[in-house]
Design a protein around this motif. Structure first.
Motif, PDB file in Angstrom:
ATOM      1  N   GLU A 109       0.841  -1.209   0.000  1.00  0.00           N
ATOM      2  CA  GLU A 109       0.000   0.000   0.000  1.00  0.00           C
ATOM      3  C   GLU A 109       0.871   1.252   0.000  1.00  0.00           C
ATOM      4  O   GLU A 109       1.775   1.408   0.824  1.00  0.00           O
ATOM      5  CB  GLU A 109      -0.924  -0.005   1.223  1.00  0.00           C
ATOM      6  CG  GLU A 109      -1.941   1.118   1.222  1.00  0.00           C
ATOM      7  CD  GLU A 109      -2.912   1.028   2.387  1.00  0.00           C
ATOM      8  OE1 GLU A 109      -4.081   0.631   2.185  1.00  0.00           O
ATOM      9  OE2 GLU A 109      -2.489   1.335   3.530  1.00  0.00           O
ATOM     10  N   LEU A 110       0.543   2.170  -0.937  1.00  0.00           N
ATOM     11  CA  LEU A 110       1.266   3.441  -1.047  1.00  0.00           C
ATOM     12  C   LEU A 110       0.283   4.587  -0.884  1.00  0.00           C
ATOM     13  O   LEU A 110      -0.779   4.595  -1.522  1.00  0.00           O
ATOM     14  CB  LEU A 110       1.958   3.551  -2.404  1.00  0.00           C
ATOM     15  CG  LEU A 110       3.012   2.495  -2.754  1.00  0.00           C
ATOM     16  CD1 LEU A 110       3.500   2.718  -4.176  1.00  0.00           C
ATOM     17  CD2 LEU A 110       4.182   2.551  -1.771  1.00  0.00           C
ATOM     18  N   HIS A 111       0.628   5.553  -0.048  1.00  0.00           N
ATOM     19  CA  HIS A 111      -0.225   6.736   0.128  1.00  0.00           C
ATOM     20  C   HIS A 111       0.300   7.851  -0.792  1.00  0.00           C
ATOM     21  O   HIS A 111       1.344   8.451  -0.537  1.00  0.00           O
ATOM     22  CB  HIS A 111      -0.213   7.212   1.579  1.00  0.00           C
ATOM     23  CG  HIS A 111      -1.111   8.385   1.814  1.00  0.00           C
ATOM     24  ND1 HIS A 111      -2.489   8.279   1.835  1.00  0.00           N
ATOM     25  CD2 HIS A 111      -0.840   9.709   2.005  1.00  0.00           C
ATOM     26  CE1 HIS A 111      -3.030   9.467   2.049  1.00  0.00           C
ATOM     27  NE2 HIS A 111      -2.044  10.354   2.155  1.00  0.00           N
ATOM     28  N   ILE A 112      -0.436   8.093  -1.874  1.00  0.00           N
ATOM     29  CA  ILE A 112       0.000   9.104  -2.839  1.00  0.00           C
ATOM     30  C   ILE A 112      -1.043  10.201  -3.045  1.00  0.00           C
ATOM     31  O   ILE A 112      -0.845  11.111  -3.854  1.00  0.00           O
ATOM     32  CB  ILE A 112       0.318   8.448  -4.207  1.00  0.00           C
ATOM     33  CG1 ILE A 112      -0.898   7.683  -4.733  1.00  0.00           C
ATOM     34  CG2 ILE A 112       1.531   7.536  -4.101  1.00  0.00           C
ATOM     35  CD1 ILE A 112      -0.676   7.079  -6.096  1.00  0.00           C
ATOM     36  N   GLY A 113      -2.168  10.128  -2.315  1.00  0.00           N
ATOM     37  CA  GLY A 113      -3.180  11.169  -2.423  1.00  0.00           C
ATOM     38  C   GLY A 113      -2.637  12.508  -1.956  1.00  0.00           C
ATOM     39  O   GLY A 113      -1.952  12.606  -0.935  1.00  0.00           O
ATOM     40  N   GLY A 114      -2.923  13.562  -2.710  1.00  0.00           N
ATOM     41  CA  GLY A 114      -2.439  14.901  -2.386  1.00  0.00           C
ATOM     42  C   GLY A 114      -1.071  15.212  -2.941  1.00  0.00           C
ATOM     43  O   GLY A 114      -0.606  16.361  -2.845  1.00  0.00           O
ATOM     44  N   LEU A 115      -0.406  14.219  -3.535  1.00  0.00           N
ATOM     45  CA  LEU A 115       0.913  14.437  -4.130  1.00  0.00           C
ATOM     46  C   LEU A 115       0.789  14.803  -5.603  1.00  0.00           C
ATOM     47  O   LEU A 115      -0.171  14.430  -6.267  1.00  0.00           O
ATOM     48  CB  LEU A 115       1.774  13.181  -4.007  1.00  0.00           C
ATOM     49  CG  LEU A 115       2.022  12.631  -2.601  1.00  0.00           C
ATOM     50  CD1 LEU A 115       2.913  11.389  -2.682  1.00  0.00           C
ATOM     51  CD2 LEU A 115       2.643  13.677  -1.689  1.00  0.00           C
ATOM     52  N   THR A 116       1.753  15.527  -6.109  1.00  0.00           N
ATOM     53  CA  THR A 116       1.839  15.731  -7.552  1.00  0.00           C
ATOM     54  C   THR A 116       2.416  14.465  -8.183  1.00  0.00           C
ATOM     55  O   THR A 116       2.902  13.571  -7.472  1.00  0.00           O
ATOM     56  CB  THR A 116       2.733  16.939  -7.898  1.00  0.00           C
ATOM     57  OG1 THR A 116       4.080  16.654  -7.467  1.00  0.00           O
ATOM     58  CG2 THR A 116       2.240  18.204  -7.195  1.00  0.00           C
ATOM     59  N   LYS A 117       2.384  14.386  -9.494  1.00  0.00           N
ATOM     60  CA  LYS A 117       2.952  13.212 -10.164  1.00  0.00           C
ATOM     61  C   LYS A 117       4.441  13.067  -9.833  1.00  0.00           C
ATOM     62  O   LYS A 117       4.926  11.964  -9.578  1.00  0.00           O
ATOM     63  CB  LYS A 117       2.766  13.320 -11.673  1.00  0.00           C
ATOM     64  CG  LYS A 117       1.346  13.179 -12.148  1.00  0.00           C
ATOM     65  CD  LYS A 117       1.313  12.987 -13.647  1.00  0.00           C
ATOM     66  CE  LYS A 117       2.143  14.057 -14.346  1.00  0.00           C
ATOM     67  NZ  LYS A 117       2.267  13.812 -15.795  1.00  0.00           N
ATOM     68  N   LYS A 118       5.154  14.176  -9.860  1.00  0.00           N
ATOM     69  CA  LYS A 118       6.596  14.144  -9.589  1.00  0.00           C
ATOM     70  C   LYS A 118       6.860  13.660  -8.164  1.00  0.00           C
ATOM     71  O   LYS A 118       7.777  12.855  -7.930  1.00  0.00           O
ATOM     72  CB  LYS A 118       7.184  15.547  -9.779  1.00  0.00           C
ATOM     73  CG  LYS A 118       8.690  15.630  -9.561  1.00  0.00           C
ATOM     74  CD  LYS A 118       9.421  14.801 -10.607  1.00  0.00           C
ATOM     75  CE  LYS A 118      10.920  15.062 -10.596  1.00  0.00           C
ATOM     76  NZ  LYS A 118      11.569  14.724  -9.304  1.00  0.00           N
ATOM     77  N   GLN A 119       6.075  14.123  -7.209  1.00  0.00           N
ATOM     78  CA  GLN A 119       6.249  13.681  -5.828  1.00  0.00           C
ATOM     79  C   GLN A 119       5.943  12.192  -5.674  1.00  0.00           C
ATOM     80  O   GLN A 119       6.638  11.479  -4.942  1.00  0.00           O
ATOM     81  CB  GLN A 119       5.359  14.513  -4.902  1.00  0.00           C
ATOM     82  CG  GLN A 119       5.787  15.968  -4.789  1.00  0.00           C
ATOM     83  CD  GLN A 119       4.762  16.826  -4.072  1.00  0.00           C
ATOM     84  OE1 GLN A 119       3.579  16.485  -4.007  1.00  0.00           O
ATOM     85  NE2 GLN A 119       5.199  17.951  -3.527  1.00  0.00           N
ATOM     86  N   ALA A 120       4.891  11.727  -6.369  1.00  0.00           N
ATOM     87  CA  ALA A 120       4.552  10.307  -6.325  1.00  0.00           C
ATOM     88  C   ALA A 120       5.658   9.462  -6.952  1.00  0.00           C
ATOM     89  O   ALA A 120       6.010   8.390  -6.442  1.00  0.00           O
ATOM     90  CB  ALA A 120       3.224  10.064  -7.039  1.00  0.00           C
TER      91      ALA A 120
END
Length: 264
Positions: A109-120
């Motif tokens: 599981e990865l928490h990527i909500g609220g991140l930009t594509k680059k941050q993800a």
């Protein structure tokens, strides 16, 4: 009499000038050019219900295989081993859940909500270094980035944005621009945040300052509604009233004809 005629002409001229001021977009450009602007490019953030493709690659292709799941399509499933035709595999798509998480192979599981594509991408690269000797390259794309334009536009509809970046003027252009009945100073933007809260923002397209608004660039699933003006409302009322009048008249004529036939 001449004075009255001059008065009427002046009134018509002022009315025409006033109406024209409501038509052009982005007036008072000088006010924007004199405003100090921060040169920050827009970058969309990942939100719940976004559909993503996440591709992992490196110098050794075999090392990236466990992280790139493919989905069998109907065309590829129908092919037999002896068939010479090759079908390009379709990569697994990842749906962001309401908490902003996705389940990724091996990493979990990865928490990527609220991140930009680059941050993800940077987040996933950091976690992959534990499993890969070669420097991994991660590419994240939003598959279902779309906006809707409705109301007084030529071609209302929902539009998919391939480059994940669209502003208000571009959205109106996709919908064929506003009709003559659209109110330039009363454009509604309906936006839902990551928590499901909906907000309605009123934007004035006559003012050039609109391009400085934080709502000028649209987010995924935004809805733009162009409000009809009073002329459109009056025309709609006239059409409805006319239909009702004709219906009532036809009923009365039918009743009168029936009465005449009975009385005979």
């Amino acid at each position: 009499m001449k004075q009255f005629g001059c008065f009427v002409l002046v009134a018509l001229f002022l009315t025409a000038c006033q109406s024209y001021k409501k038509v052009p977009y982005l007036q008072d450009v000088e006010a924007v050019t004199q405003t100090e602007q921060q040169g920050k490019l827009f970058d969309a953030t990942i939100m719940p219900k976004d559909l993503l493709t996440i591709v992992v690659s490196c110098e050794n292709p075999e090392a990236a295989v466990p992280f790139n799941l493919s989905v069998a399509t109907q065309a590829s499933a129908a092919l037999t081993v002896s068939t010479a035709t090759t079908v390009q595999p379709v990569l697994q798509q990842y749906l962001v859940d309401n908490k902003g998480n996705v389940m990724f192979p091996v990493l979990g599981e990865l928490h990527i909500g609220g991140l930009t594509k680059k941050q993800a991408e940077d987040l996933i690269v950091g976690k992959l270094k534990t499993y890969m000797k070669d420097a991994p390259i991660v590419t994240v794309r939003m598959v279902n980035y779309k906006i809707s334009v409705i109301g007084e536009v030529t071609r209302p509809g929902t539009f998919t944005i391939s480059n994940e970046k669209v502003n208000l003027l571009e959205a109106l252009a996709m919908a064929g621009d506003m009709t003559v009945y659209g109110m330039r100073d009363n454009v509604k933007l309906i936006r839902e945040d990551a928590n499901g809260k909906q907000t309605i923002i009123t934007l004035d397209m006559n003012k050039a300052e609109t391009i400085l608004s934080p709502y000028y660039y649209l987010q995924q699933n935004d809805i733009v509604y162009v409000t009809p003006n009073k002329t459109k409302a009056r025309n709609s009322d006239v059409g409805t009233s006319t239909s009702l009048w004709f219906s009532a008249t036809s009923i009365l004529v039918s009743v009168a004809s029936l009465l005449v036939t009975i009385l005979r």
